[in-house]
Design a protein around this motif. Structure first.
Motif, short mmCIF file in Angstrom:
data_model
loop_
_atom_site.label_atom_id
_atom_site.label_comp_id
_atom_site.label_asym_id
_atom_site.label_seq_id
_atom_site.Cartn_x
_atom_site.Cartn_y
_atom_site.Cartn_z
N VAL A 77 32.98 39.99 33.79
CA VAL A 77 34.32 39.82 33.26
C VAL A 77 35.32 40.39 34.25
O VAL A 77 34.99 41.28 35.05
N THR A 78 36.53 39.85 34.26
CA THR A 78 37.62 40.38 35.07
C THR A 78 38.57 41.13 34.15
O THR A 78 39.07 40.56 33.17
N LEU A 79 38.82 42.41 34.45
CA LEU A 79 39.63 43.26 33.59
C LEU A 79 41.07 43.31 34.06
O LEU A 79 41.35 43.46 35.26
N SER A 80 41.99 43.23 33.12
CA SER A 80 43.41 43.45 33.40
C SER A 80 43.74 44.91 33.16
O SER A 80 43.14 45.56 32.29
N TYR A 81 44.69 45.43 33.91
CA TYR A 81 45.14 46.82 33.78
C TYR A 81 46.62 46.85 33.46
O TYR A 81 47.35 45.86 33.67
N GLY A 82 47.08 47.99 32.94
CA GLY A 82 48.50 48.16 32.64
C GLY A 82 48.88 49.63 32.71
O GLY A 82 48.02 50.52 32.67
N LEU A 83 50.19 49.87 32.79
CA LEU A 83 50.71 51.24 32.79
C LEU A 83 51.12 51.59 31.37
O LEU A 83 51.91 50.87 30.74
N GLY A 167 57.01 44.58 35.59
CA GLY A 167 57.32 43.41 36.40
C GLY A 167 56.04 42.78 36.95
O GLY A 167 55.64 41.71 36.53
N GLU A 168 55.38 43.46 37.86
CA GLU A 168 54.11 43.01 38.40
C GLU A 168 53.02 43.97 37.93
O GLU A 168 53.10 45.17 38.18
N PRO A 169 51.99 43.48 37.24
CA PRO A 169 50.96 44.38 36.71
C PRO A 169 50.05 44.91 37.80
O PRO A 169 50.03 44.40 38.93
N PRO A 170 49.28 45.95 37.50
CA PRO A 170 48.31 46.46 38.47
C PRO A 170 47.26 45.41 38.81
O PRO A 170 47.06 44.44 38.06
N PRO A 171 46.57 45.58 39.92
CA PRO A 171 45.50 44.63 40.29
C PRO A 171 44.39 44.60 39.25
O PRO A 171 44.08 45.61 38.63
N GLU A 172 43.79 43.42 39.09
CA GLU A 172 42.65 43.28 38.20
C GLU A 172 41.39 43.76 38.91
O GLU A 172 41.34 43.88 40.13
N ARG A 173 40.36 44.06 38.11
CA ARG A 173 39.06 44.48 38.66
C ARG A 173 37.95 43.68 37.98
O ARG A 173 38.03 43.39 36.78
N ASP A 174 36.92 43.38 38.74
CA ASP A 174 35.75 42.68 38.21
C ASP A 174 34.71 43.68 37.73
O ASP A 174 34.50 44.72 38.35
N ILE A 175 34.06 43.35 36.61
CA ILE A 175 32.90 44.09 36.14
C ILE A 175 31.67 43.26 36.45
O ILE A 175 31.60 42.07 36.09
N TRP A 176 30.71 43.88 37.12
CA TRP A 176 29.48 43.20 37.52
C TRP A 176 28.31 43.67 36.66
O TRP A 176 28.23 44.83 36.30
N MET A 177 27.43 42.73 36.37
CA MET A 177 26.19 43.03 35.65
C MET A 177 25.03 42.80 36.61
O MET A 177 24.99 41.76 37.29
N GLY A 178 24.12 43.77 36.67
CA GLY A 178 23.00 43.60 37.59
C GLY A 178 21.71 44.20 37.04
O GLY A 178 21.73 45.13 36.24
N TYR A 179 20.60 43.62 37.48
CA TYR A 179 19.28 44.14 37.13
C TYR A 179 18.30 43.70 38.22
O TYR A 179 18.56 42.75 38.98
N HIS A 180 17.19 44.42 38.34
CA HIS A 180 16.23 44.12 39.40
C HIS A 180 15.52 42.80 39.11
O HIS A 180 15.24 42.45 37.96
#
Length: 203
Positions: A77-83, A167-180
């Protein structure tokens, strides 16, 4: 009797950041247990990046992309951030941030995109508290200690906080899922990975 069951079963260790564990996967885990009552999830919340190759955890959810060999990875998922500030607090900052109190990431996370964005937005603001924990930042923000950049999925759920229009929101961040790769045939892991994709994942 357990050996004759066709249901996925057994313990499933899931690691993620503390705030993410508290605010995001709850509905997924609830549905997992409903569908597969013999699976017992163990949520390991914290900042440590567990070693999937050494089986320190079965599945990891994290912001840092996986670079290790033999890891099955996908962007969840890609997360949005805010102040955010306390919803009763007036917030009328000057353009340069003079007089603004902020709750920020600590030194080891000062390079995070949202932390750099906040520093650029309010050059002369004062950091009154730093923490590696988003949950702690949110609680201090609710106590009117200062403004804090938070993931929207966290900040929007706290009635004591209000989202500011910057005005302009903070940068978004991706959440990664991983397993062996060796774990991909485990029924209990596939059940969780598929549900996570279905309920909170993105294409």
């Amino acid at each position: 009797m357990a050996g004759e069951s066709n249901q996925p079963e057994g313990q499933l260790r899931i690691s993620s950041a503390d705030w993410f564990a508290s605010y995001v996967p709850g509905p997924v885990l609830s549905e997992l247990i409903r569908r597969h009552p013999l699976i017992v999830p163990e949520v390991i919340a914290g900042h440590r990046l567990f070693d999937l190759a050494r089986r320190e955890t079965d599945i990891a959810l994290r912001i840092v992309p996986f670079t290790e060999p033999d890891i099955v990875r996908r962007r969840l998922v890609t997360l949005s951030y805010g102040l955010y500030v306390n919803n009763q607090s007036p917030f009328l900052p000057r353009t340069d941030g003079e007089g603004v109190d902020l709750i920020t990431m600590n030194t080891s996370q000062a390079h995070y995109p949202d932390a750099l964005w906040l520093k650029t937005l309010y050059l002369r603001a004062r950091a009154v508290l730093t923490s590696s924990s988003r949950t702690a930042q949110a609680q201090m923000c609710a106590l009117e200690l200062g403004g804090a950049v938070l993931p929207r999925v966290l900040g929007d759920q706290l009635p004591a906080l209000k989202l500011l229009d910057t005005g302009e929101p903070p940068p978004e961040r991706d959440i990664w899922m991983g397993y062996h790769n060796d774990m991909r045939q485990k029924d209990r892991l596939r059940a969780l990975a598929d549900l996570a994709d279905e309920m909170i994942g993105t294409a």
